[in-house]
Scaffold this motif. Structure first.
Motif, PDB file in Angstrom:
ATOM      1  N   VAL A  75       0.889  -1.084  -0.077  1.00 36.55           N
ATOM      2  CA  VAL A  75      -0.061   0.100  -0.058  1.00 36.55           C
ATOM      3  C   VAL A  75       0.905   1.283  -0.045  1.00 36.55           C
ATOM      4  CG1 VAL A  75      -1.789   1.324   1.195  1.00 36.55           C
ATOM      5  CG2 VAL A  75      -1.918  -1.226   1.105  1.00 36.55           C
ATOM      6  N   ALA A  76       2.015   1.167   0.691  1.00 35.09           N
ATOM      7  CA  ALA A  76       2.717   2.142   0.873  1.00 35.09           C
ATOM      8  C   ALA A  76       4.074   1.816   1.398  1.00 35.09           C
ATOM      9  CB  ALA A  76       2.291   3.486   1.779  1.00 35.09           C
ATOM     10  N   ARG A  77       5.306   2.677   1.190  1.00 39.40           N
ATOM     11  CA  ARG A  77       6.688   2.482   1.485  1.00 39.40           C
ATOM     12  C   ARG A  77       7.061   3.186   2.595  1.00 39.40           C
ATOM     13  NH1 ARG A  77      10.826  -0.159  -2.245  1.00 39.40           N
ATOM     14  NH2 ARG A  77       9.940  -1.897  -1.630  1.00 39.40           N
ATOM     15  N   LEU A  78       7.290   2.994   3.677  1.00 39.78           N
ATOM     16  CA  LEU A  78       7.697   3.894   4.686  1.00 39.78           C
ATOM     17  C   LEU A  78       9.137   3.976   5.190  1.00 39.78           C
ATOM     18  CD1 LEU A  78       4.661   3.069   7.343  1.00 39.78           C
ATOM     19  CD2 LEU A  78       4.630   4.581   5.370  1.00 39.78           C
ATOM     20  N   ASP A  79       9.314   5.161   5.548  1.00 36.08           N
ATOM     21  CA  ASP A  79      10.614   5.315   6.219  1.00 36.08           C
ATOM     22  C   ASP A  79      10.871   4.601   7.162  1.00 36.08           C
ATOM     23  OD1 ASP A  79      12.437   7.049   8.344  1.00 36.08           O
ATOM     24  OD2 ASP A  79      13.276   7.500   6.267  1.00 36.08           O
ATOM     25  N   ARG A  80      12.175   4.261   7.982  1.00 36.40           N
ATOM     26  CA  ARG A  80      12.186   3.073   8.677  1.00 36.40           C
ATOM     27  C   ARG A  80      11.851   3.967   9.993  1.00 36.40           C
ATOM     28  NH1 ARG A  80      17.829   3.699  10.684  1.00 36.40           N
ATOM     29  NH2 ARG A  80      18.942   5.345   9.601  1.00 36.40           N
ATOM     30  N   HIS A  81      11.718   5.073  10.317  1.00 37.42           N
ATOM     31  CA  HIS A  81      11.195   5.698  11.375  1.00 37.42           C
ATOM     32  C   HIS A  81       9.824   6.301  11.393  1.00 37.42           C
ATOM     33  CE1 HIS A  81      15.392   6.142  12.619  1.00 37.42           C
ATOM     34  NE2 HIS A  81      15.631   6.879  11.476  1.00 37.42           N
ATOM     35  N   LEU A  82       8.945   5.725  10.525  1.00 34.40           N
ATOM     36  CA  LEU A  82       7.553   5.858  10.502  1.00 34.40           C
ATOM     37  C   LEU A  82       6.995   4.453  10.852  1.00 34.40           C
ATOM     38  CD1 LEU A  82       6.933   7.734   7.195  1.00 34.40           C
ATOM     39  CD2 LEU A  82       6.209   8.635   9.639  1.00 34.40           C
ATOM     40  N   TYR A  83       5.820   5.023  11.609  1.00 35.75           N
ATOM     41  CA  TYR A  83       4.858   3.716  12.117  1.00 35.75           C
ATOM     42  C   TYR A  83       3.424   4.068  11.984  1.00 35.75           C
ATOM     43  CZ  TYR A  83       9.549   2.327  14.193  1.00 35.75           C
ATOM     44  OH  TYR A  83      10.632   2.172  14.534  1.00 35.75           O
ATOM     45  N   VAL A  84       2.602   2.969  11.815  1.00 36.00           N
ATOM     46  CA  VAL A  84       1.139   3.028  11.759  1.00 36.00           C
ATOM     47  C   VAL A  84       0.662   3.186  13.001  1.00 36.00           C
ATOM     48  CG1 VAL A  84      -0.991   2.246  10.441  1.00 36.00           C
ATOM     49  CG2 VAL A  84       1.169   1.944   9.291  1.00 36.00           C
ATOM     50  N   ASP A  85      -0.087   4.165  13.197  1.00 34.66           N
ATOM     51  CA  ASP A  85      -0.801   4.439  14.784  1.00 34.66           C
ATOM     52  C   ASP A  85      -2.250   4.027  14.661  1.00 34.66           C
ATOM     53  OD1 ASP A  85       1.494   4.851  16.152  1.00 34.66           O
ATOM     54  OD2 ASP A  85       1.076   7.205  16.338  1.00 34.66           O
ATOM     55  N   ALA A  86      -3.033   4.482  13.839  1.00 35.72           N
ATOM     56  CA  ALA A  86      -4.443   4.369  13.723  1.00 35.72           C
ATOM     57  C   ALA A  86      -4.983   4.553  12.374  1.00 35.72           C
ATOM     58  CB  ALA A  86      -4.981   5.573  14.591  1.00 35.72           C
ATOM     59  N   SER A  87      -6.320   3.890  12.072  1.00 36.18           N
ATOM     60  CA  SER A  87      -7.016   3.935  10.770  1.00 36.18           C
ATOM     61  C   SER A  87      -8.423   4.454  10.953  1.00 36.18           C
ATOM     62  CB  SER A  87      -6.669   2.527  10.014  1.00 36.18           C
ATOM     63  OG  SER A  87      -7.188   1.341  10.750  1.00 36.18           O
ATOM     64  N   CYS A  88      -8.921   4.930   9.639  1.00 36.33           N
ATOM     65  CA  CYS A  88     -10.372   5.236   9.832  1.00 36.33           C
ATOM     66  C   CYS A  88     -10.754   5.669   8.284  1.00 36.33           C
ATOM     67  CB  CYS A  88     -10.685   6.377  11.030  1.00 36.33           C
ATOM     68  SG  CYS A  88     -12.314   6.739  10.833  1.00 36.33           S
ATOM     69  N   ASP A  89     -11.788   4.943   7.777  1.00 35.67           N
ATOM     70  CA  ASP A  89     -12.404   5.432   6.665  1.00 35.67           C
ATOM     71  C   ASP A  89     -11.385   5.577   5.455  1.00 35.67           C
ATOM     72  OD1 ASP A  89     -14.661   5.270   7.807  1.00 35.67           O
ATOM     73  OD2 ASP A  89     -15.105   7.290   8.120  1.00 35.67           O
ATOM     74  N   GLY A  90     -10.272   4.726   5.324  1.00 33.65           N
ATOM     75  CA  GLY A  90      -9.329   4.927   4.587  1.00 33.65           C
ATOM     76  C   GLY A  90      -8.082   5.861   4.769  1.00 33.65           C
ATOM     77  N   LEU A  91      -8.092   6.367   6.033  1.00 34.86           N
ATOM     78  CA  LEU A  91      -7.248   7.271   6.257  1.00 34.86           C
ATOM     79  C   LEU A  91      -6.009   6.390   7.037  1.00 34.86           C
ATOM     80  CD1 LEU A  91      -9.250  10.398   7.231  1.00 34.86           C
ATOM     81  CD2 LEU A  91      -7.994  10.105   5.042  1.00 34.86           C
ATOM     82  N   LEU A  92      -4.821   6.749   7.228  1.00 38.96           N
ATOM     83  CA  LEU A  92      -3.979   6.084   8.056  1.00 38.96           C
ATOM     84  C   LEU A  92      -3.046   7.256   8.779  1.00 38.96           C
ATOM     85  CD1 LEU A  92      -2.171   3.479   5.865  1.00 38.96           C
ATOM     86  CD2 LEU A  92      -3.971   3.060   7.732  1.00 38.96           C
ATOM     87  N   VAL A  93      -3.115   7.022  10.051  1.00 39.57           N
ATOM     88  CA  VAL A  93      -2.392   8.043  11.116  1.00 39.57           C
ATOM     89  C   VAL A  93      -0.773   7.256  11.121  1.00 39.57           C
ATOM     90  CG1 VAL A  93      -1.995   9.414  13.059  1.00 39.57           C
ATOM     91  CG2 VAL A  93      -4.306   8.709  11.949  1.00 39.57           C
ATOM     92  N   LEU A  94      -0.053   8.301  10.926  1.00 39.11           N
ATOM     93  CA  LEU A  94       1.558   7.797  10.882  1.00 39.11           C
ATOM     94  C   LEU A  94       2.265   8.468  11.973  1.00 39.11           C
ATOM     95  CD1 LEU A  94       2.169   7.780   7.027  1.00 39.11           C
ATOM     96  CD2 LEU A  94       1.262   5.802   8.514  1.00 39.11           C
TER      97      LEU A  94
END
Length: 376
Positions: A78-97
């Motif tokens: 879905v996405a490629r994150l920097d090694r310091h980024l983390y997924v915290d939450a999700s809602c209605d297609g939105l991701l909080v990083l």
């Protein structure tokens, strides 16, 4: 000199720009395949040994599992994150990083929509927030973040706890207090009936407790923006909450992680729970598919799909073990297994529903960008 100039002028693959080969093909390879491709040509080895390329390749991927297409289900990026980024939450297609380990000072929080490829910053230093959840606030039609600020010597007591932050221009976090239980709300919450729901962190490994008990479910009312509690079933202390089609559930496993019990809240208002399934996992069959592991110890057990919990429908479990994810039905039958380029997987407690909705708050946020580098 002449040899070096010739090598620099020779494309990595004839007919394709080097930028495409490097940043659209080679950077996506798993480490094992990348090492093999270095033996093909000296130019490939030179290009993939550059510091910038190695830093980009060290990023980690967000993978999605489409449980609605069980017959052809696959893990996909879905996405490629920097090694310091983390997924915290999700809602209605939105991701909080976030760009922090929870609890560290000076966190930076962003929000993205992988489908529309939008990214923007929400909060950052000097705030010291961690994200508890994201939700739509129906009375105002706003999307809001539920944040937590931990204890710091320079903060008064009335600024330690939970805050609400509407997504939009010139917004500031608003303090709302902290639930009475002082529970650690670490996992991704379940959003049903205008509320975010957590089953409190059991502290299983810290306390060593193995007794069966009932802990209250913590609920954040997303309309009143206040906390309350709900009853939960009597389950082992290592239990987790889930949701499907507006129905709340809890799943747990025994000490050996061989059996999974699934409870369903049949009536939300009366808080009546029903033990719907007890699933014996196909341990030996899973062992047979994982040759590199001798000891059996599942890393994560996650419930994903619930089909008609009120009737004869079943549920599908995803079990994360080493480099593989195993798909299991309620009869304990192994349906399929998946891996992703033989890379170790870390399961996030998030659901991603693809959405093409163009949210008006995005352009109003700082650092708003479309087609950011984290999207593939």
């Amino acid at each position: 000199m002449a040899e070096a100039a010739t090598a620099a002028a020779t494309p990595l693959i004839h007919g394709l720009p080097d930028e495409v080969v490097l940043w659209e093909i080679l950077v996506r390879l798993d480490p094992k395949s990348l090492l093999r491709c270095r033996a093909v040509r000296r130019s490939w080895r030179r290009a993939t040994s550059a510091r910038g390329f190695l830093l980009a390749h060290h990023h980690h991927d967000i993978l999605a599992f489409d449980h609605r297409a069980a017959a052809n289900a696959q893990l996909h990026r879905v996405a490629r994150l920097d090694r310091h980024l983390y997924v915290d939450a999700s809602c209605d297609g939105l991701l909080v990083l976030s760009t922090y380990y929870k609890g560290m000072h000076g966190s930076h929080i962003s929000i993205c929509n992988p489908t529309t490829r939008e990214l923007a910053s929400v909060v950052g230093p000097p705030w010291d927030f961690s994200t508890l959840g994201i939700y739509p606030h129906r009375p105002t039609s706003e999307y809001r973040l539920l944040l937590h600020q931990g204890s710091r010597k320079d903060l008064p007591k009335d600024q330690i706890g939970c805050f609400v932050l509407p997504l939009g221009p010139d917004q500031s976090p608003r303090y709302i207090g902290w639930p009475e239980t002082k529970a650690e709300l670490l996992d991704e919450p379940v959003h049903v009936h205008d509320g975010l729901h957590w089953y409190p962190d059991p502290g299983y490994h810290r306390s060593g407790s193995r007794k069966r008990e009932s802990k209250p479910i913590i609920v954040f009312d997303t309309i009143a923006e206040s906390f309350r509690q709900m009853h939960s079933p009597i389950v082992p202390t290592q239990a987790y909450i889930f949701e499907k089609d507006g129905m709340l559930g809890i799943y747990c496993h025994d000490d050996d992680k061989n059996t999974v019990g699934i409870w369903v809240l049949q009536n939300y208002e009366s808080e009546v729970w029903d033990l719907k399934y007890q699933i014996r996992l196909p341990v030996e069959e899973i062992r047979g598919r994982v040759e590199d592991y001798v000891d059996y110890d599942f890393r994560d057990i996650n419930l994903w799909d619930v089909n008609d919990v009120s009737g004869d429908g079943g549920m599908l479990l995803l079990v994360n073990f080493g480099w593989s994810v195993f798909h299991i039905d309620t009869d304990g039958k192994l349906i399929d297994s998946f891996n992703f380029d033989l890379q170790r997987l870390c399961v996030y407690q998030c659901q991603l529903k693809q959405s093409l909705v163009q949210h008006t708050f995005f352009p109003a946020l700082k650092g708003y960008v479309v087609n950011a580098s984290l999207f593939i």
